[in-house]
Motif scaffolding. Structure first.
Motif, short mmCIF file in Angstrom:
data_model
loop_
_atom_site.label_atom_id
_atom_site.label_comp_id
_atom_site.label_asym_id
_atom_site.label_seq_id
_atom_site.Cartn_x
_atom_site.Cartn_y
_atom_site.Cartn_z
N GLU A 69 46.58 24.36 61.62
CA GLU A 69 47.58 24.16 62.67
C GLU A 69 47.68 22.67 63.05
O GLU A 69 48.78 22.14 63.21
N MET B 127 49.58 20.87 60.50
CA MET B 127 51.02 21.14 60.61
C MET B 127 51.65 20.33 61.74
O MET B 127 52.84 20.04 61.71
N GLU C 206 52.26 30.31 57.44
CA GLU C 206 53.43 31.13 57.77
C GLU C 206 53.23 31.84 59.12
O GLU C 206 54.16 31.94 59.93
N ARG D 147 53.91 29.32 61.76
CA ARG D 147 55.36 29.08 61.88
C ARG D 147 56.03 30.20 62.67
O ARG D 147 56.89 29.97 63.50
N ARG D 148 55.62 31.44 62.38
CA ARG D 148 56.28 32.58 63.04
C ARG D 148 55.89 32.70 64.51
O ARG D 148 56.62 33.28 65.30
N ALA E 227 59.39 25.48 66.80
CA ALA E 227 59.39 24.29 65.95
C ALA E 227 59.10 23.01 66.74
O ALA E 227 58.51 22.08 66.20
N TYR F 1 59.13 22.46 61.41
CA TYR F 1 57.98 23.02 60.70
C TYR F 1 57.77 22.22 59.42
O TYR F 1 58.75 21.93 58.71
#
Ligand code: SF4
Length: 385
Positions: free
Chosen positions: A153, A156, A195, A198-199, A203, A211
């Motif tokens: 995370e 990201m 994923e 992201r979900r 963003a 993302y």
């Protein structure tokens, strides 16, 4: 050794790692004046948004405690290793960036004192660059085998792209390449985490409010796997985990590794895998439509789109003036832009000859055998091209 010497040494060992779309010399941005001494660590590259930059591609360390059979960095292999500390590397990168020698960065690493510890060093480097040194350009970070979900995370939140190399398409094949990597837990699970994150999060929490994209890499042919196996996994990842793309690195034997006597894989196989993966991702093809031979591989002499068209379109050519976009995209010589250009041109009149198609960017010599132009086969017009 000075910092630039260390950088050259670490970057020179990144040859096997594919990162962004590589581009030829002509793609270099005007602001970049290439110098011979930069050549070892910066490469012209095209970013996911199409922008071309000079990308610095390097490792934080070439020391590694793992022993993947194919890898030049494997533990115990006798060569000179080098290491950067996060602060040291971040400052060096900023100097290169300010000198316009490097506009973006792809950072990977050998594994030392565990995957989580190594991941922290990669993350610390990116955090220094973003938060202390104010770097706003492109960052691609590698996620290490053994990294934790919180680290994925964090990666990201700092990067434009994160990658986790699967190396092989499944557990059985990975055992032949990397005896101590665990396919499901160490490699596939972090891709799933990306994923999931992201979900579950908006963003705006991520770098630049977007993302990051995700990519992976396979050592093509290293584990005697078939193209069908590689593309099955790639297709699944693209459909289920929004993988942006897979990189295929044709296996090359490295001296002084357990695989040094295994023959190199034909680089054309790598090329065919890319072509097939783009057909799956962008052209609406299903895996079952790929022209696999009986051994599950793509034919090397013919590109997969042409092979499919030869089996399926010669007897029922596509009428350019009526076909839907998805059917136009199946014609060799018509790409994504070409299909759009045809649809747009049709709004103002019929397309009746190959010259008109060529003006729209269609490679007419490839497309003509599979087309009808206003009901007529254009093969006779081909002599003009
Ligand atoms: S973990 Fe990575 S760097 Fe280390 S031996 Fe395996 S592939 Fe090479």
């Amino acid at each position: 050794m000075d910092a630039i010497g260390t950088l050259k040494m670490l970057s020179g060992q990144m040859e096997l790692e594919h990162a962004e779309e590589a581009h030829g010399g002509s793609a270099k941005p005007a602001c970049f004046t290439p110098k011979e001494e930069d050549a070892a660590f910066v490469h012209p590259a095209q970013l996911p948004n199409g922008k071309q930059i000079m990308l610095l591609k390097t490792l934080l360390t070439s020391a590694c405690e793992r022993d993947c059979y194919y890898c030049p960095f494997r533990a115990g292999r006798d060569f000179r290793r080098a290491t950067f500390q996060p602060q040291e590397f971040a400052e060096l990168f900023m100097k290169l960036n300010q000198a316009k020698a490097a506009e973006g960065m792809f950072l990977s690493s050998g594994v030392t004192a565990g995957g989580a510890n190594t991941q922290n060093k990669i993350l610390d480097t990116a955090e220094i660059l973003r938060k202390r040194l104010g770097f706003r350009g492109y960052i691609h970070l590698k996620v290490m085998p053994g990294a934790e979900k919180g680290q994925v995370e964090r990666a990201m939140q700092l990067a434009d792209r994160v990658s986790i190399n699967l190396e092989a398409p499944n557990t059985e094949r990975l055992v032949k390449l990397a005896p101590h990597k665990v396919f499901m837990e160490e490699l596939l699970r972090p891709l799933r985490w990306v994923e999931e994150i992201r979900r579950s999060q908006p963003a705006y929490k991520f770098w630049n409010g977007r993302y990051p994209s995700t990519v992976t890499q396979f050592v093509a042919g290293g584990a005697d796997e078939s193209d069908l196996e590689l593309l099955t996994t790639t297709d699944w990842l693209m459909k289920n985990l929004r993988l942006k793309r897979a990189y295929f690195s044709a296996f090359k034997p490295i001296p002084d590794t357990p695989m040094e006597n295994k023959p190199a894989v034909d680089p054309m196989r790598e090329h065919r895998l890319y072509q097939a993966s783009f057909l799956l991702r962008d052209y609406g093809f299903d895996l079952e439509e790929m022209p696999f031979t009986q051994d599950g591989n793509l034919p090397i002499p013919t590109d997969p789109k042409l092979a499919w068209a030869q089996s399926n379109l010669l007897g029922r050519p596509v009428e350019v003036n009526r076909a839907e976009k998805r059917d136009l995209l199946r014609v060799p010589g018509i790409g994504l832009r070409g299909a759009e250009a045809i649809l747009s041109a049709r709004r103002t009149g019929k397309l009746r000859d190959l010259t008109s198609l060529r003006k729209l960017g269609i490679i007419v010599a490839r497309a003509a055998p599979f087309l009808l132009l206003d009901g007529r086969h254009p093969a006779s017009q081909l002599a003009m091209f």
